[in-house]
Design a protein around this motif. Structure first.
Motif, PDB file in Angstrom:
ATOM      1  N   GLN A  59      -2.941  27.615  -1.472  1.00 29.15           N
ATOM      2  CA  GLN A  59      -2.237  29.106  -1.522  1.00 29.15           C
ATOM      3  C   GLN A  59      -1.265  28.681  -0.142  1.00 29.15           C
ATOM      4  O   GLN A  59      -0.098  29.473   0.020  1.00 29.15           O
ATOM      5  CB  GLN A  59      -3.032  30.159  -0.979  1.00 29.15           C
ATOM      6  N   PHE A  60      -1.550  27.921   0.858  1.00 24.69           N
ATOM      7  CA  PHE A  60      -0.461  27.711   2.043  1.00 24.69           C
ATOM      8  C   PHE A  60       0.442  26.658   1.744  1.00 24.69           C
ATOM      9  O   PHE A  60       1.226  26.243   2.735  1.00 24.69           O
ATOM     10  CB  PHE A  60      -1.417  27.361   3.119  1.00 24.69           C
ATOM     11  N   VAL A  61       0.376  25.887   0.760  1.00 27.67           N
ATOM     12  CA  VAL A  61       1.528  24.816   0.427  1.00 27.67           C
ATOM     13  C   VAL A  61       2.862  25.277   0.432  1.00 27.67           C
ATOM     14  O   VAL A  61       2.998  26.399  -0.378  1.00 27.67           O
ATOM     15  CB  VAL A  61       0.820  23.951  -0.898  1.00 27.67           C
ATOM     16  N   ASN A  62       3.868  24.930   1.091  1.00 28.17           N
ATOM     17  CA  ASN A  62       5.143  25.500   0.983  1.00 28.17           C
ATOM     18  C   ASN A  62       6.045  24.650  -0.215  1.00 28.17           C
ATOM     19  O   ASN A  62       6.495  23.520   0.224  1.00 28.17           O
ATOM     20  CB  ASN A  62       5.696  25.457   2.409  1.00 28.17           C
ATOM     21  N   ARG A  63       6.003  25.214  -1.087  1.00 30.16           N
ATOM     22  CA  ARG A  63       6.792  24.646  -2.252  1.00 30.16           C
ATOM     23  C   ARG A  63       8.222  25.038  -2.184  1.00 30.16           C
ATOM     24  O   ARG A  63       9.132  24.373  -2.961  1.00 30.16           O
ATOM     25  CB  ARG A  63       6.431  25.303  -3.607  1.00 30.16           C
ATOM     26  N   LEU A  64       8.895  25.505  -1.122  1.00 30.98           N
ATOM     27  CA  LEU A  64      10.127  25.810  -0.870  1.00 30.98           C
ATOM     28  C   LEU A  64      10.964  24.754   0.080  1.00 30.98           C
ATOM     29  O   LEU A  64      12.038  24.252  -0.093  1.00 30.98           O
ATOM     30  CB  LEU A  64      10.421  27.136  -0.170  1.00 30.98           C
ATOM     31  N   ARG A  65      10.061  24.059   1.002  1.00 30.23           N
ATOM     32  CA  ARG A  65      10.707  23.373   2.048  1.00 30.23           C
ATOM     33  C   ARG A  65      11.193  21.945   1.423  1.00 30.23           C
ATOM     34  O   ARG A  65      10.686  21.718   0.415  1.00 30.23           O
ATOM     35  CB  ARG A  65       9.866  23.209   3.332  1.00 30.23           C
ATOM     36  N   ASP A  66      11.980  21.362   2.243  1.00 30.99           N
ATOM     37  CA  ASP A  66      12.378  20.014   1.982  1.00 30.99           C
ATOM     38  C   ASP A  66      12.880  19.979   0.329  1.00 30.99           C
ATOM     39  O   ASP A  66      12.565  18.891  -0.338  1.00 30.99           O
ATOM     40  CB  ASP A  66      11.333  18.824   2.061  1.00 30.99           C
TER      41      ASP A  66
ATOM     42  N   LEU B 205      -8.642   8.801  12.340  1.00 27.33           N
ATOM     43  CA  LEU B 205      -8.881   9.552  12.991  1.00 27.33           C
ATOM     44  C   LEU B 205      -7.846  10.257  13.919  1.00 27.33           C
ATOM     45  O   LEU B 205      -8.344  11.429  14.412  1.00 27.33           O
ATOM     46  CB  LEU B 205     -10.098   8.807  14.070  1.00 27.33           C
ATOM     47  N   ARG B 206      -6.765  10.049  13.853  1.00 25.11           N
ATOM     48  CA  ARG B 206      -5.818  10.800  14.662  1.00 25.11           C
ATOM     49  C   ARG B 206      -5.173  12.053  13.797  1.00 25.11           C
ATOM     50  O   ARG B 206      -4.326  12.712  14.382  1.00 25.11           O
ATOM     51  CB  ARG B 206      -4.633   9.914  15.252  1.00 25.11           C
ATOM     52  N   GLN B 207      -5.578  11.969  12.626  1.00 24.90           N
ATOM     53  CA  GLN B 207      -5.092  13.111  11.692  1.00 24.90           C
ATOM     54  C   GLN B 207      -5.674  14.479  12.243  1.00 24.90           C
ATOM     55  O   GLN B 207      -6.784  14.600  12.749  1.00 24.90           O
ATOM     56  CB  GLN B 207      -5.595  12.910  10.132  1.00 24.90           C
TER      57      GLN B 207
ATOM     58  N   GLN C 163      -0.945  16.730   2.615  1.00 22.42           N
ATOM     59  CA  GLN C 163      -0.024  16.335   3.448  1.00 22.42           C
ATOM     60  C   GLN C 163       0.150  17.419   4.641  1.00 22.42           C
ATOM     61  O   GLN C 163       0.380  18.433   4.142  1.00 22.42           O
ATOM     62  CB  GLN C 163       1.228  15.719   3.166  1.00 22.42           C
ATOM     63  N   GLN C 164       0.529  16.868   5.782  1.00 22.20           N
ATOM     64  CA  GLN C 164       0.536  17.964   6.706  1.00 22.20           C
ATOM     65  C   GLN C 164       2.039  18.680   6.721  1.00 22.20           C
ATOM     66  O   GLN C 164       1.980  19.823   6.901  1.00 22.20           O
ATOM     67  CB  GLN C 164       0.725  17.342   8.042  1.00 22.20           C
TER      68      GLN C 164
ATOM     69  N   THR D 194       6.206  29.602  11.070  1.00 23.87           N
ATOM     70  CA  THR D 194       5.341  28.692  12.045  1.00 23.87           C
ATOM     71  C   THR D 194       4.966  27.267  11.515  1.00 23.87           C
ATOM     72  O   THR D 194       4.518  27.222  10.264  1.00 23.87           O
ATOM     73  CB  THR D 194       3.844  29.276  12.377  1.00 23.87           C
ATOM     74  N   SER D 195       5.352  26.209  12.198  1.00 24.72           N
ATOM     75  CA  SER D 195       4.799  24.846  11.627  1.00 24.72           C
ATOM     76  C   SER D 195       3.797  24.327  12.607  1.00 24.72           C
ATOM     77  O   SER D 195       3.728  24.483  13.733  1.00 24.72           O
ATOM     78  CB  SER D 195       6.180  24.074  11.741  1.00 24.72           C
ATOM     79  N   ILE D 196       3.060  23.502  12.021  1.00 26.09           N
ATOM     80  CA  ILE D 196       1.982  22.979  12.524  1.00 26.09           C
ATOM     81  C   ILE D 196       1.712  21.379  12.623  1.00 26.09           C
ATOM     82  O   ILE D 196       0.607  20.806  12.998  1.00 26.09           O
ATOM     83  CB  ILE D 196       0.475  23.507  12.232  1.00 26.09           C
ATOM     84  N   SER D 197       2.453  20.844  11.730  1.00 31.79           N
ATOM     85  CA  SER D 197       2.443  19.195  11.355  1.00 31.79           C
ATOM     86  C   SER D 197       2.710  18.600  12.435  1.00 31.79           C
ATOM     87  O   SER D 197       3.488  18.894  13.473  1.00 31.79           O
ATOM     88  CB  SER D 197       3.192  19.151  10.122  1.00 31.79           C
ATOM     89  N   ASP D 198       2.163  17.693  13.031  1.00 32.37           N
ATOM     90  CA  ASP D 198       2.675  16.342  14.013  1.00 32.37           C
ATOM     91  C   ASP D 198       2.905  15.146  13.403  1.00 32.37           C
ATOM     92  O   ASP D 198       3.002  14.229  14.206  1.00 32.37           O
ATOM     93  CB  ASP D 198       1.441  16.619  15.100  1.00 32.37           C
ATOM     94  N   THR D 199       2.724  14.924  12.238  1.00 32.37           N
ATOM     95  CA  THR D 199       3.208  13.576  11.736  1.00 32.37           C
ATOM     96  C   THR D 199       3.774  13.820   9.954  1.00 32.37           C
ATOM     97  O   THR D 199       3.505  14.735   9.462  1.00 32.37           O
ATOM     98  CB  THR D 199       2.063  12.655  11.665  1.00 32.37           C
ATOM     99  N   SER D 200       4.507  12.929   9.593  1.00 32.81           N
ATOM    100  CA  SER D 200       5.142  12.971   8.421  1.00 32.81           C
ATOM    101  C   SER D 200       4.400  11.910   7.409  1.00 32.81           C
ATOM    102  O   SER D 200       4.633  11.911   6.386  1.00 32.81           O
ATOM    103  CB  SER D 200       6.491  12.450   8.527  1.00 32.81           C
ATOM    104  N   ASN D 201       3.451  11.431   8.099  1.00 37.97           N
ATOM    105  CA  ASN D 201       2.563  10.484   7.217  1.00 37.97           C
ATOM    106  C   ASN D 201       1.556  11.072   6.133  1.00 37.97           C
ATOM    107  O   ASN D 201       1.588  12.271   5.853  1.00 37.97           O
ATOM    108  CB  ASN D 201       1.387   9.737   8.284  1.00 37.97           C
TER     109      ASN D 201
END
Length: 959
Positions: free
Chosen positions: A322-329, A306-308, A343-344, A363-370
């Motif tokens: 369409q919003f998935v970043n295939r370039l990062r990491d 529920l914290r997601q 995943q976030q 712009t980044s919006i993730s708050d967890t790497s889970n």
């Protein structure tokens, strides 16, 4: 909660109640009155002769409550018995407390006795309610002292159904229901509402909020994990016999899908019971009850899901991909496709101007790497398969007309296999895949041999019991784990490339007991009962193997005196008083080797260990504990005063009980000098007192040929107080070192009390970094009060913030009969308990540094503390629930007669938890839900498992 509490008070003041009458064989009729017989342990007794606090619940409609365990149906049925549904998983056991918590380091569960033999509490999960005839609850020490060292927490006696003389009757009972979970409004995030508030307060939307709006996703994670389910039950039985032989048999099946994702519970049960007279003096009988349960558990935690973020989808679809970043990491998400778990981190680094992901910046919006929270549940498979066999055989010989001897041999066998597979997709890492296997076997053997003397002459009635029993438990098991899997296809230990080791264990326990009881009634007015039990256990020290548990109770049937015989108001009036000693031998020690200390606490134990000597591993042994040959039983002494009454020809009846139970010699981990190599050792030092009041009111409101209405009010109030905690008095503990909210164990207060600072005020949003992100997030700090007024905030400003024990528990039941229709309903409530809801810290991101206060601009920083250490998350766990509703129709004999093979038929609709009112300020999912910790840190909750509503339809047929 004041308004809801007022409703409860109105119920208690104006509600009414009546008890169901039980048909008793003519041989028990005396003075032209039917006297109900109550099971009291190693025998039975007329209800009019009872001098202890014993309550009886008959299975009139309990088998029509759509639950998978018999103990779930006991909610609100007995005053002084608190049944809490602490877990939402199908088949999970509730917590049962009779007159409060009386142990610090041991179990506070009641003793369970089925058809005269003691079973473990888990047996209630394999019992079919359709086979249960009645429950008797022994609440005071005088009643439960006959069970000695195991009666300290009360006793629940269960009597299963028996066959009757006459034609064999076949029956089929079934119900099918739909279950749905209650949601928490506080845990439902509103993306649009958050954006509107940000715009109103700041005049603009942040880049994060604009990006979240562009995503256009709003996932309600409560809908995802609380997927609901069905429950169904089928029982076929046959009962009958002759004057000399009677039998009862049944075959049952229950399937409960629960309300949590992946939750599933199946139970298969069989029972066969036979009683036969070999001669006028000798009879024998046996009982056989195998069962099998297969459970797939919800392998996760509600707070973690529920914290997601609500903008995160479960699976990628044509829009979200369409919003998935295939370039990062370094291209980590380059190959994801529609249908994969989202995943976030996939959605970070988005350029709002170009509308495209970028390798860095944006712009980044993730708050967890889970990983995706649904994946953490769906890609795990945690199962438990359990086979249980309960059986007994007895022989009874009438030595004289009034003297009988009974010998019983019985026991139970249990095999449990557990399996947990954590798949590769659970964490999207092959290195995280793991398989855990475990198996355990327990054999419990018991023999009971006792004499019963039952004699009536003149004005005297005497019943006496004397006997000896012996029990033996043996448990063994093994566990093994492996990791290093490259796929989910082969889920075996040998398929893993990394061994995580394993262990095996074995332990035994033995109990030898001597017991006796004398019940005496003079002229049915003056009543006396005395009992004594001597228990010897392998658990305790060489110098204290045996414990003595005496008890006595008296009663005076005042209504039978001449001065009340002609009263038109008082139909029944009996005064009772009891005093006795009971015990508790069940120690609970945490940790992998805790079972060794639990079963051999008085001995010096060794634990295997490995050391490196000359660059080579060498096996050796280390001491595990400090021996104490003087260890003895936890002991409870209880004083009870009771009054049973009946008014206006018993149209109003019930009872009042006031009690005080003091439990001392409690097994306690007491601090010792570190020079011993240990920090604590077990000793008999603790002392706890429970005192309270119980009320039962039963009325027959209307009783005509075509319409009947009866009501029941039950209420109980209990106060728990720690009287002695040895050298640990004032001990401050936490459950989780990472989120170290504190409990205190302080003499003069309840065993478990919440501890910390008191909130003064919230920090204004203008001083909070990122107050509108993450969605649903809250500041993790607050201003707290300077309680001692010294201008500083330190430990001297901490105080007790509350406790998890209810002040008042009540129920209000009504039964109506209108022609062939039957209607019954129950309201039930609990008031005064509190929980420390750690779920708030997870779900509202209290630990997220992104929402910390600004260290440059925020004033009075010396008065700021984290919410988790304050009363901000101490919440009122009071509730009022519409527990059940049953509407049934009994087909008339004329209608049934059209079918030659049917003797009777009934259809019904039933509902459980149709309405559930929680206290204002409670944010979680279930105020009854308590995480399993220890008695000294009780009241810990992580949002909880949800309360659920069940709607079912049922059918009862007799052939």
């Amino acid at each position: 909660m004041n308004n809801k509490l007022s409703v409860a008070v109105v119920f208690l003041l104006f509600g009414t109640l009546v008890t169901a009458q039980v048909k008793i064989p003519d041989t028990l009729v005396k003075e032209k009155k039917i006297d109900e017989v109550i099971i009291i342990g190693y025998g039975s007794q007329k209800k009019s002769h009872l001098t202890g606090a014993i309550s009886k619940v008959e299975n009139k409609d309990l088998d029509q409550i759509a639950v998978s365990r018999v103990d779930d149906a006991l909610v609100g049925q007995v005053a002084g018995v608190n049944v809490q549904a602490i877990e939402g998983e199908a088949g999970s056991s509730p917590t049962i407390r009779i007159r409060g918590t009386g142990s610090i380091s041991g179990s506070s569960d009641p003793l369970i006795v089925v058809d005269g033999l003691v079973v473990d509490n888990d047996y209630l999960g394999s019992l079919d309610m359709n086979n249960v005839a009645s429950f008797e609850v022994l609440k005071d020490a005088a009643s439960s002292a006959i069970y000695g060292s195991r009666g300290g927490n009360g006793v629940i006696l269960i009597t299963t159904k028996q066959g009757k003389d006459g034609k064999t009757k076949f029956s089929y009972n079934t119900f099918f229901g739909v279950k749905s979970a209650y949601h928490s409004d506080a845990y439902t995030y509103d993306i649009a509402g958050t954006a509107a508030r940000e715009l109103a307060e700041t005049g603009a939307l942040s880049a994060r909020t604009q990006y979240i709006q562009r995503l256009g996703i709003n996932t309600d994670w409560q809908d995802v994990i609380f997927d609901g389910g069905t429950i169904e039950s089928h029982t076929i039985s046959a009962r009958g016999g002759s004057k000399s032989t009677k039998f009862s048999s049944s075959l049952g099946y229950v399937h409960d899908e629960g309300v949590l994702l992946t939750d599933d519970f199946k139970k298969y049960s069989f029972s066969f019971k036979l009683d036969t007279k070999i001669s006028d003096k000798f009879k024998i009988g046996f009982n056989l009850s195998p069962s099998y349960t297969n459970t797939r558990r919800f392998d996760g935690s509600t707070h973690d899901v529920l914290r997601q973020a609500p903008w995160l989808p479960v699976y990628l679809d044509a829009h979200s991909i369409q919003f998935v970043n295939r370039l990062r990491d370094n291209g980590k998400y380059a190959n994801v496709k529609i249908g994969d778990y989202a995943q976030q981190r996939m959605f970070d680094n988005f350029d709002l101007v170009t509308g495209m992901p970028v390798a860095t910046g944006g712009t980044s919006i993730s708050d967890t790497s889970n990983t995706n929270p649904a994946a953490k549940i769906l890609e795990k498979n945690r199962t438990q398969q359990k086979f249980k066999m309960f059986g007994s055989m007895y022989g009874e010989y009438s030595i004289l007309d009034d003297l009988k001897f009974r010998a019983v041999v019985g026991g139970d066998f249990q095999n449990t296999d557990v399996r947990r597979w954590q798949g590769i997709k659970a964490d999207l890492l092959a290195s995280s895949a793991q398989l855990d296997l475990g198996s355990a076997n327990t054999i419990h053997l018991v023999t009971e041999n006792y004499f019963t003397y039952d004699k009536s002459f003149g004005n005297h009635d005497i019943t006496a019991v004397a006997g000896v029993s012996a029990e033996h438990w043996q448990t063994n098991g093994n566990e093994v784990s492996a990791a290093g899997y490259t796929s989910d296809l082969i889920q075996t230990i040998q398929a893993g490339s990394v061994s995580l080791g394993g262990r095996s264990y074995e332990y035994e326990e033995a109990l030898l007991s001597y017991y006796s009881r004398l019940n005496y009634a003079y002229n049915n007015k003056y009543l006396l009962s005395v009992s004594f039990r001597k228990d010897g256990s392998s658990i305790f020290g060489e110098n204290n193997k045996y414990g003595n548990f005496p008890a006595a109770s008296v009663g005076w049937a005042v209504s039978k005196e001449n001065f009340l015989q002609s009263s038109k108001v008082i139909s029944n009036l009996k005064l009772r008083a009891s005093y006795g000693f009971t015990g508790n031998k069940d120690l609970r020690i945490e940790g992998q080797d805790g079972y060794l200390i639990q079963y051999y606490p008085s001995l010096s134990l060794l634990n295997s260990s490995t050391a490196i000597i000359n660059n080579a591993p060498v096996n050796g042994y280390n001491p595990l504990n400090i021996s104490n040959p003087f260890l003895q039983w936890e002991r409870s002494q209880e004083l009870d005063f009771g009054l049973d009454y009946g008014l206006f020809k018993n149209k109003i009846s019930g009872s009042f009980d006031i009690y005080q139970r003091t439990s001392d010699q409690l097994l306690l981990n007491n601090p010792i000098s570190g020079t011993t190599g240990f920090t604590n050792a077990i000793a008999n030092l603790g002392k706890v007192r429970n005192s309270g009041l119980e009320v039962e009111i039963r009325t027959k409101n209307i009783s005509t040929e075509k319409f009947k209405w009866s009501s029941t009010i039950l209420a109980s109030k209990n106060k728990n107080e720690l009287l002695d905690f040895g050298d640990s008095n004032g001990l401050i503990q936490n459950v989780d070192d990472k989120r170290a909210a504190e409990w205190i164990n302080l003499v003069g207060n309840p065993i478990s009390s919440f501890y910390g600072w008191v909130v003064d005020s919230e920090i204004p949003a203008q001083y909070i970094n990122n107050p509108y992100f993450p969605i649903g997030g809250q500041a993790q700090h607050v201003y707290v009060k300077d309680l001692n007024g010294d201008g500083l905030i330190d430990d001297e400003d901490k105080t007790i913030l509350g406790n998890p024990y209810p002040d008042l528990v009540w129920s209000f039941t009504n039964d109506f009969t209108i022609g062939n229709f039957n209607i019954s309903f129950m309201f039930q409530g609990s008031h005064g308990a509190e929980v420390r809801n750690i779920g708030d810290q997870y779900i509202f991101n209290h630990f997220n540094s992104a929402q910390s206060y600004n260290v440059v601009t925020t004033p009075n920083q010396g008065f700021i503390k984290e919410k988790i250490f304050t009363n901000a998350i101490i919440q009122d766990a009071s509730y009022i629930a519409w527990r059940n509703l049953n509407v049934g129709y009994n087909f008339s004999k004329d209608m049934v007669a059209k079918f030659d093979f049917i003797n009777s038929a009934r259809v019904y609709a039933s509902g459980q938890n149709l309405m559930y009112f929680m206290a204002k300020g409670y944010t979680g999912l279930n105020p009854e839900s308590i995480n399993t910790t220890s008695p000294t840190t009780y009241g810990y909750q992580r949002a909880g498992s949800p309360i659920f509503r069940t709607i079912s339809l049922g059918l009862n047929l007799e052939f």
